[in-house]
Design a protein around this motif. Structure first.
Motif, mmCIF file in Angstrom:
data_model
loop_
_atom_site.group_PDB
_atom_site.id
_atom_site.type_symbol
_atom_site.label_atom_id
_atom_site.label_comp_id
_atom_site.label_asym_id
_atom_site.label_seq_id
_atom_site.Cartn_x
_atom_site.Cartn_y
_atom_site.Cartn_z
ATOM 1 N N ASP A 167 42.125 4.401 58.620
ATOM 2 C CA ASP A 167 42.477 5.012 57.349
ATOM 3 C C ASP A 167 43.581 4.162 56.705
ATOM 4 O OD1 ASP A 167 43.494 6.575 55.272
ATOM 5 O OD2 ASP A 167 43.259 8.453 56.387
ATOM 6 N N HIS A 168 43.184 3.241 55.804
ATOM 7 C CA HIS A 168 44.122 2.297 55.179
ATOM 8 C C HIS A 168 45.215 3.023 54.394
ATOM 9 C CE1 HIS A 168 41.473 -1.008 56.220
ATOM 10 N NE2 HIS A 168 40.485 -0.284 55.766
ATOM 11 N N LYS A 169 44.823 4.053 53.672
ATOM 12 C CA LYS A 169 45.783 4.785 52.845
ATOM 13 C C LYS A 169 46.840 5.469 53.721
ATOM 14 C CE LYS A 169 45.880 7.973 48.970
ATOM 15 N NZ LYS A 169 45.090 8.798 48.053
ATOM 16 N N LYS A 170 46.404 6.092 54.808
ATOM 17 C CA LYS A 170 47.349 6.758 55.711
ATOM 18 C C LYS A 170 48.276 5.749 56.368
ATOM 19 C CE LYS A 170 47.808 9.960 59.526
ATOM 20 N NZ LYS A 170 47.164 10.868 60.449
ATOM 21 N N ARG B 132 49.296 2.788 55.235
ATOM 22 C CA ARG B 132 50.288 2.336 54.255
ATOM 23 C C ARG B 132 51.324 3.416 53.972
ATOM 24 N NH1 ARG B 132 45.528 -0.224 50.866
ATOM 25 N NH2 ARG B 132 45.243 -2.106 52.104
ATOM 26 N N SER B 133 50.887 4.652 53.924
ATOM 27 C CA SER B 133 51.804 5.768 53.699
ATOM 28 C C SER B 133 52.787 5.911 54.859
ATOM 29 C CB SER B 133 50.998 7.060 53.516
ATOM 30 O OG SER B 133 51.860 8.162 53.401
#
Length: 150
Positions: free
Chosen positions: A2-5, A7-8
């Motif tokens: 999960d790229h978004k997670k 980075r977050s």
């Protein structure tokens, strides 16, 4: 992944560091050592679509989709160190917001040539400044660079 997670989480980590430093004036909570190296490897692998390989390989951390072995170096300072000549190197500086700035993306031999004729340091690691790497990066043709996907 999960790229978004991912980075977050990295941004949250650096936000927490900043909050702790504000709370305890004069104290530093900067991530360092293995954490910076691992964060850098994951940030670069995610951004460039690389496959991370088993840790502690001599001269490479990841593989490109075309089979190029890539050494990933990350810092929060002004220098990085090399122990051997990698096939390809990507050097980044992790920024306080958890993002990064690329300083070098090209053949490892161009970097390794900078140590030619110099005695091997006692710790076996040749240091090189990010400013020097940025100048070397200007010599790298676009076709030699690994493409950033994210």
């Amino acid at each position: 992944m999960d790229h978004k997670k991912f980075r977050s989480l990295v941004k949250d980590l650096y936000k927490t560091v900043a909050e702790l430093e504000n709370m305890f004036s004069g104290r530093h909570f900067t991530p360092d050592g293995h954490m910076v190296g691992s964060l850098g490897e994951c940030l670069v692998a995610d951004a460039y679509g690389l496959e991370l390989l088993t840790a502690s390989n001599k001269g490479f951390d990841a593989m490109s989709p075309l089979g190029v072995k890539v050494e990933i170096k990350a810092t929060q300072s002004t220098r990085v160190a090399f122990r051997s000549c990698p096939e390809h190197a990507i050097v980044i500086k992790i920024l306080p917001d958890g993002t990064f700035e690329e300083f070098y993306n090209g053949k490892g031999s161009r970097v390794w040539e900078q140590f030619s004729g110099k005695p091997i340091p006692s710790n076996g690691q040749y240091q090189i400044a990010l400013s020097k790497l940025a100048k070397l990066n200007e010599q790298v043709e676009e076709s030699e660079k690994l493409e950033k996907f994210a």
